[in-house]
Design a protein around this motif. Structure first.
Motif, short mmCIF file in Angstrom:
data_model
loop_
_atom_site.label_atom_id
_atom_site.label_comp_id
_atom_site.label_asym_id
_atom_site.label_seq_id
_atom_site.Cartn_x
_atom_site.Cartn_y
_atom_site.Cartn_z
N HIS A 1 0.81 -1.21 0.00
CA HIS A 1 0.00 0.00 0.00
C HIS A 1 0.86 1.27 0.00
CE1 HIS A 1 -3.31 -2.61 0.41
NE2 HIS A 1 -3.26 -2.78 1.72
N VAL B 1 -7.05 -2.56 0.16
CA VAL B 1 -6.99 -1.77 1.39
C VAL B 1 -8.16 -2.15 2.31
CG1 VAL B 1 -7.22 0.55 2.35
CG2 VAL B 1 -5.69 0.15 0.43
N VAL B 2 -9.36 -2.28 1.74
CA VAL B 2 -10.52 -2.67 2.53
C VAL B 2 -10.31 -4.04 3.17
CG1 VAL B 2 -12.98 -3.22 2.42
CG2 VAL B 2 -12.08 -1.27 1.15
N THR C 1 -7.40 -5.43 3.87
CA THR C 1 -6.35 -5.32 4.89
C THR C 1 -6.89 -4.72 6.19
OG1 THR C 1 -4.69 -5.02 3.15
CG2 THR C 1 -4.05 -4.40 5.38
N VAL C 2 -7.71 -3.68 6.07
CA VAL C 2 -8.29 -3.05 7.26
C VAL C 2 -9.19 -4.03 8.00
CG1 VAL C 2 -9.84 -1.23 8.06
CG2 VAL C 2 -8.12 -0.72 6.34
N SER D 1 -6.96 -6.60 9.83
CA SER D 1 -6.23 -6.04 10.97
C SER D 1 -7.17 -5.77 12.15
CB SER D 1 -5.53 -4.75 10.55
OG SER D 1 -6.48 -3.77 10.14
N ARG D 2 -8.42 -5.44 11.90
CA ARG D 2 -9.37 -5.19 12.98
C ARG D 2 -9.86 -6.49 13.61
NH1 ARG D 2 -13.39 -0.35 10.77
NH2 ARG D 2 -11.84 1.34 10.85
#
Length: 360
Positions: A206, A256-257, A259-260, A263-264
């Motif tokens: 990213h 990105v979506v 990955t977020v 990670s959450r």
């Protein structure tokens, strides 16, 4: 007249519908989507190989009058060819109901080539736009015909950087047997001890692979347009940048979506990553397909915008000769600026005539 209701109400016991009726998903949509992906990948492969083959043939015939722009266009085309070669394997997986039916080494190569092509493409576009920025804004040219080896060294360094960023694909991409689906999938497989590698590799992708290069491209192109108040001198470069963003931006946003979300949740599907479910999985598949389409669109863009390249390509197909030695790509890289004002005016007039002729 007697009405006999015994046949309806005689059996009043419970009935287990699960034992006699088994619900099955309709396989038509999945099969249909696989067919459409196969057709799309076949068209991209055919157009891409023909377009890049024509481009490489024109460059081969022009080797005696090689320019810096030719060097960079050559490397851009070379980066697209491996991605096109890997398309049949992706298409085969789609038509086999998302099952990988090849060896594991091909799985690793397919994933690595996909990311290497992306990294090298955006890095090289940054080098091209940065050179035009320095030439127009700072009156400095990093690449010149006196030192053509600088362009080759730059491209080799970009290849090396792309290979390093693709190391996680070589290590963690495997042909994994999914026990739930009883199918073999080509995915990234992380163990419990290496789950941090997922976030590290995603952050590198990213930041180093997209955010910083994208910011550099936007800054350089905006500065050049504000300085010149027009886009004619960089229309080819600007078109390449816009095309790259249109094809690769949806994939990076979807990544990105994903990955977020990972990670959450802090749950990587029992060590399996790179295999999201539901709509996100579909979005990743569609957006990655759009990124692959980029490999066949770049030669078409050259044919549409670069009059000298189009002239040479048509002449080569007709087995004719072209005496013009001017730039094929209108990048302006490594070309010395004319010192005579009349010469500059003559060049601008010739360019305007070429643009008017192409419009007619």
């Amino acid at each position: 007249m007697d009405v006999v209701l015994d046949g309806i109400f005689h059996q009043n016991g419970t009935y287990d519908y699960d034992e006699t009726y088994e619900y099955k998903d309709d396989p038509v949509p999945e099969h249909s989507s696989g067919v459409w992906i196969l057709v799309l990948y076949s068209a991209v492969l055919l157009v891409g190989l023909l377009g890049n083959g024509l481009l490489l043939a024109v460059l081969a015939l022009k080797r005696r009058s090689w320019t810096i722009s030719d060097t960079f266009v050559l490397y851009l085309s070379v980066a697209d060819v491996p991605l096109l070669v890997m398309l049949p394997f992706r298409a085969a997986q789609a038509t086999q109901n998302c099952e990988w039916c090849f060896k594991e080494v091909l799985c690793k190569i397919s994933g690595a080539v996909f990311n290497i092509s992306f990294y090298f493409g955006i890095f090289l576009l940054v080098c091209i736009t940065l050179d035009r920025y320095l030439s127009i804004i700072r009156a400095t040219q990093f690449y010149s015909l006196r030192k053509p080896w600088l362009a080759h060294i730059c491209c080799l360094l970009l290849w090396l950087s792309s290979l390093i960023l693709a190391i996680p694909d070589w290590i963690f991409m495997v042909a994994w047997k999914d026990p739930a689906r009883e199918k073999t999938l080509c995915v990234h497989k992380y163990s419990q001890s290496t789950t941090d590698w997922l976030l590290v590799s995603r952050l590198l992708h990213h930041i180093l692979g997209f955010l910083l290069p994208a910011a550099s491209l936007i800054f350089c192109c905006s500065s050049i347009m504000l300085q010149l108040q027009c886009i004619k001198s960089i229309r080819v470069i600007l078109s390449l940048v816009v095309l790259f963003f249109l094809c690769w931006l949806p994939y990076n946003i979807t990544l990105v979506v994903d990955t977020v979300g990972r990670s959450r949740s802090k749950e990587l599907n029992d060590g399996l990553s790179g295999n999201p479910e539901g709509s996100l999985k579909t979005a990743l598949m569609v957006s990655s397909t759009l990124g692959c389409i980029h490999a066949c669109l770049r030669p078409l863009l050259y044919l549409g915008l670069c009059a000298n390249f189009r002239k040479r390509a048509v002449a080569m197909l007709r087995c004719a000769t072209v005496e013009s030695e001017s730039s094929l790509w209108e990048f302006g890289m490594g070309e010395e600026a004319p010192t005579d004002p009349s010469q500059e005016l003559e060049q601008m007039t010739s360019v305007n005539h070429q643009m008017q002729s192409t419009q007619w």
